[in-house]
Design a protein around this motif. Structure first.
Motif, PDB file in Angstrom:
ATOM      1  N   HIS B 193      74.119 -67.159 -19.601  1.00 35.30           N
ATOM      2  CA  HIS B 193      73.576 -67.780 -18.390  1.00 35.30           C
ATOM      3  C   HIS B 193      72.058 -67.724 -18.447  1.00 35.30           C
ATOM      4  O   HIS B 193      71.376 -68.164 -17.533  1.00 35.30           O
ATOM      5  CB  HIS B 193      74.091 -67.054 -17.145  1.00 35.30           C
ATOM      6  CG  HIS B 193      73.567 -65.658 -17.039  1.00 35.30           C
ATOM      7  ND1 HIS B 193      74.165 -64.597 -17.651  1.00 35.30           N
ATOM      8  CD2 HIS B 193      72.469 -65.175 -16.428  1.00 35.30           C
ATOM      9  CE1 HIS B 193      73.471 -63.501 -17.405  1.00 35.30           C
ATOM     10  NE2 HIS B 193      72.428 -63.823 -16.673  1.00 35.30           N
ATOM     11  N   ASP B 194      71.532 -67.129 -19.536  1.00 38.20           N
ATOM     12  CA  ASP B 194      70.098 -66.905 -19.644  1.00 38.20           C
ATOM     13  C   ASP B 194      69.484 -68.033 -20.468  1.00 38.20           C
ATOM     14  O   ASP B 194      69.689 -68.128 -21.681  1.00 38.20           O
ATOM     15  CB  ASP B 194      69.867 -65.551 -20.312  1.00 38.20           C
ATOM     16  CG  ASP B 194      68.389 -65.186 -20.359  1.00 38.20           C
ATOM     17  OD1 ASP B 194      68.062 -64.062 -19.970  1.00 38.20           O
ATOM     18  OD2 ASP B 194      67.576 -66.019 -20.799  1.00 38.20           O
ATOM     19  N   GLN B 195      68.721 -68.897 -19.798  1.00 31.89           N
ATOM     20  CA  GLN B 195      68.169 -70.055 -20.498  1.00 31.89           C
ATOM     21  C   GLN B 195      67.198 -69.641 -21.586  1.00 31.89           C
ATOM     22  O   GLN B 195      67.105 -70.304 -22.620  1.00 31.89           O
ATOM     23  CB  GLN B 195      67.486 -70.974 -19.512  1.00 31.89           C
ATOM     24  CG  GLN B 195      66.660 -70.237 -18.493  1.00 31.89           C
ATOM     25  CD  GLN B 195      65.619 -71.108 -17.885  1.00 31.89           C
ATOM     26  OE1 GLN B 195      64.931 -71.838 -18.552  1.00 31.89           O
ATOM     27  NE2 GLN B 195      65.531 -71.036 -16.577  1.00 31.89           N
ATOM     28  N   GLY B 196      66.508 -68.507 -21.380  1.00 31.67           N
ATOM     29  CA  GLY B 196      65.560 -68.048 -22.383  1.00 31.67           C
ATOM     30  C   GLY B 196      66.265 -67.763 -23.701  1.00 31.67           C
ATOM     31  O   GLY B 196      65.816 -68.178 -24.770  1.00 31.67           O
ATOM     32  N   GLU B 197      67.390 -67.041 -23.625  1.00 28.74           N
ATOM     33  CA  GLU B 197      68.174 -66.747 -24.824  1.00 28.74           C
ATOM     34  C   GLU B 197      68.639 -68.037 -25.491  1.00 28.74           C
ATOM     35  O   GLU B 197      68.499 -68.222 -26.697  1.00 28.74           O
ATOM     36  CB  GLU B 197      69.427 -65.930 -24.459  1.00 28.74           C
ATOM     37  CG  GLU B 197      69.150 -64.471 -24.207  1.00 28.74           C
ATOM     38  CD  GLU B 197      70.390 -63.751 -23.708  1.00 28.74           C
ATOM     39  OE1 GLU B 197      71.515 -64.256 -23.934  1.00 28.74           O
ATOM     40  OE2 GLU B 197      70.235 -62.695 -23.087  1.00 28.74           O
ATOM     41  N   ALA B 198      69.203 -68.912 -24.686  1.00 32.12           N
ATOM     42  CA  ALA B 198      69.749 -70.154 -25.234  1.00 32.12           C
ATOM     43  C   ALA B 198      68.653 -70.971 -25.908  1.00 32.12           C
ATOM     44  O   ALA B 198      68.808 -71.461 -27.014  1.00 32.12           O
ATOM     45  CB  ALA B 198      70.417 -70.956 -24.134  1.00 32.12           C
TER      46      ALA B 198
END
Lengths: 288, 390
Positions: B193-198
């Motif tokens: 759910h973490d856009q940074g990771e994605a």
């Protein structure tokens, strides 16, 4: 340092009442049993004076040996059957929805509302030569018309399993409830078949519950007296019945004490083994 | 390249909840693919469908050309990294990693060499005898990765693997995951759910909401050209300005009337026509802010505004400004510190401007998205009942 030792003193103060209770009503009577076993009997059912090894020596008797052997295998078999039945039940209890869980736990507890003795007598009725079970089995040809379901070691195992099954389900269920079922998914994900995952991950995961459950059946079964007395007959006799005979029929307390010592030691032996094993295994984990 | 792992029109319902709703999705071999979305959007269900923990109500799951829809988890050449790691607590690190090979009845020699190789890969050779509860979060994570990779899966499924770690560790594990992906070269399906990771890990991302896929694309495509208002709102910050197309400019641009700002120029990639209601989405970092009026230029929108709030963020400062009754957020990077420059302060009159290409017109977002399009916070100190909706 000082603070720690003060805390220790306080902790032992807290445990003092239970320690006092246990020593007064458990350890001291047990020591009495040991002492009486070394006394001669007198003809009036009392305890004679002086000390003797005769009671312990008389235990080396093929008759006793057979009863001891039967006591052991009945207890082991009952414990094994209970575990085999209770483990899947505990597993499903932990997995069903809360509503069904309450219902099933209720079903397990309901029998306790009826007196233990009455339930054993009920089995006597069920297994009776004129009873429904016997007739149905004989009719279907599974047993001969002369086979008796009652008054043998099999009946003792059956009723022992019936009596102690709830006591094995509950600790296994309690352990399964704490088990992380995602571990089973992980095992399956890594290539384990359903049964492999169950044996390699679930069973070790509920190890403590299993040990508790085994002890809950095995120890009372060793000392079992009422069940073999009612449904066992002569071929289902256990040590407990022998002790009762020595006390009530022969009025020979020293003999009964000697037999009891054998029983106490045979209960303590597996218990101590389990405790030592558990302590050894848990040591690396105790860091946390 | 053809699709390696493919979902064909897959649906899954749990009671009243439609977790996955007719999703079709293809993942290429060797790709680092992310499923990104808020909790409950169906991304974890997608992963569990791929792993075999759930079976779809309808649709198919295809792996390397073979239909694996009804295959049980132990027969699939995929392995999962669980959010909670799911390491076996009664086995030590070595035995945990060896589990898959032992179950597969590989020879003792094979198991030993491969486990040692894995321990080297995750740099934990000296911890092999420890039990999981003696390990730190990052170490558990690495053991979980090794335990999965040792089976040489065709696809590695990762279910929010970094969610349980703290920020610094997460950043380190990000790099480590990226390195492992480069080293082993297998397909990764990553749920987060973490856009940074994605953004930082993925070759491509699928943004999901309510069991559907909103958009599939590279991180830059998703960020720069969001196709729906949900994607624009979920990925990064944005300003949503409600308006109406009033006219066309040249062939590629149009004029939008927003509040009482006339003729805002906007790139017309959706071929909107005059009269269409639209939302204009402008990322805060695309808007410039200054005290002096900037030069007029073609396709540049310039609006006067008043600074209401400022949030100093270290490398940047976020300004909330009010213009024509709208509250707009502007992000400004600190390039250089000028001693003689008069800084922008509260209640200063400023100019904000952005290029026509930096705004995106989106269809009016659905009502369900409202909670994601965080309403601009009230001006500091402003009483509650005085808060007007933008």
């Amino acid at each position: 340092m000082k603070r720690e030792s003060r805390q220790k003193v306080r902790e032992s103060l807290v445990s003092f009442p239970s320690l006092f209770w246990l020593s007064l009503f458990f350890i001291v009577p047990t020591l009495f049993v040991f002492a009486i076993a070394l006394k001669p009997a007198n003809p009036y059912g009392g305890i004679g004076s002086g000390w003797t090894w005769d009671n312990l020596r008389s235990l080396v008797n093929p008759n006793y040996l057979a009863v001891a052997w039967r006591t052991l295998w009945i207890s082991v078999l009952s414990a094994a059957v209970c575990i085999v039945l209770a483990t899947p039940i505990g597993y499903y209890l932990a997995r069903v929805t809360a509503r069904w869980k309450g219902f099933f736990l209720m079903l397990i507890i309901v029998p306790f509302w009826t007196n233990f003795l009455i339930r054993i007598f009920a089995w006597k009725v069920l297994l009776h030569p004129e009873g429904a079970i016997k007739k149905a089995l004989a009719f279907s040809g599974l047993i001969g018309p002369q086979t008796s379901l009652l008054y043998n070691a099999g009946a003792v195992v059956l009723v022992t399993v019936y009596t102690f099954l709830p006591f094995t389900i509950l600790p296994i269920y309690a352990a399964a409830e704490k088990f992380d079922f995602q571990l089973l998914e992980a095992a399956r994900d890594l290539g384990a078949k359903r049964l492999q995952a169950f044996a390699k991950v679930f069973l070790p995961g509920i190890r403590r519950g299993l040990i508790t459950a085994v002890l809950f059946v095995f120890i009372p079964a060793l000392g079992s007296y009422v069940i073999p007395d009612i449904v066992g007959g002569p071929s289902g006799e256990m040590i407990g019945n022998k002790i009762a005979q020595r006390v009530f029929v022969d009025r020979n307390l020293p003999q009964a004490s000697a037999l009891s010592i054998v029983l106490i030691l045979s209960v303590l032996a597996p218990l101590v083994t389990v405790l030592v094993l558990q302590r050894k295994r848990d040591k690396p984990e105790s860091l946390l | 390249m053809s699709e390696f792992l493919e979902f064909r029109n897959v649906s899954k319902r749990f009671g009243a909840i439609q977790a996955v709703d007719g999703v079709s999705l293809g993942i290429k071999k060797g790709e680092f693919f992310s499923l990104l979305g808020p909790s409950g959007c169906g991304k974890t269900t997608m992963l569990r469908l791929a792993a075999g923990f759930e079976y779809p109500d309808t649709g198919q799951v295809i792996l390397d050309g073979a239909d694996i829809t009804d295959l049980s988890p132990n027969k699939r050449k995929v392995n999962t990294i669980f959010q909670s790691y799911a390491l076996f607590p009664h086995l030590n690190v070595w035995e945990n990693i060896a589990f898959g090979l032992r179950v597969a009845k590989r020879s003792k020699r094979d198991i030993e060499t491969e486990v040692e190789a894995m321990l080297r890969l995750i740099r934990m050779g000296d911890q092999a005898g420890k039990k999981p509860d003696q390990l730190s979060g990052g170490q558990k994570q690495r053991v979980a990765i090794a335990r999965a990779l040792i089976n040489k899966p065709q696809v590695l499924l990762l279910d929010e693997p970094l969610a349980a770690l703290d920020l610094k560790l997460r950043q380190r594990m990000l790099i480590e995951l990226d390195m492992i992906h480069d080293q082993v070269g297998i397909t990764f399906l990553y749920v987060t759910h973490d856009q940074g990771e994605a953004m930082s890990l993925s070759d491509r991302i699928a943004v999901m909401d309510s069991g559907r896929i909103e958009q599939v694309g590279s991180p830059a495509e998703i960020y720069e050209t969001p196709r729906t208002s949900f994607v624009a709102a979920f990925i990064g910050d944005t300003n949503f300005l409600e308006g109406e197309v009033t006219g066309l400019v040249e062939s590629e641009y149009c004029q939008v009337k927003i509040a009482d700002i006339p003729g805002v120029i906007c790139f017309n990639d959706k071929s909107m026509k005059p009269g269409n209601p639209v939302y204009l989405s402008i990322r805060p970092e695309k808007i410039h802010i200054s005290r002096d009026r900037p030069e007029e230029s073609r396709l540049r929108n310039i609006v006067p505004a008043v600074v209401e709030d400022m949030i100093y963020l270290g490398s940047t400062t976020k300004y909330w400004v009010r213009t024509h009754g709208l509250r707009v957020q502007v992000l400004r990077q600190h390039f250089r510190f000028f001693l003689d420059e008069k800084p922008i302060r509260w209640n200063d009159d400023v100019w904000i401007w952005w290029h026509g290409d930096d705004g995106f017109m989106l269809d009016r977002y659905r009502a369900v998205d409202e909670h994601l399009v965080a309403l601009p916070p009230r001006k500091v100190g402003e009483p509650e009942d005085n808060n007007e909706k933008p």
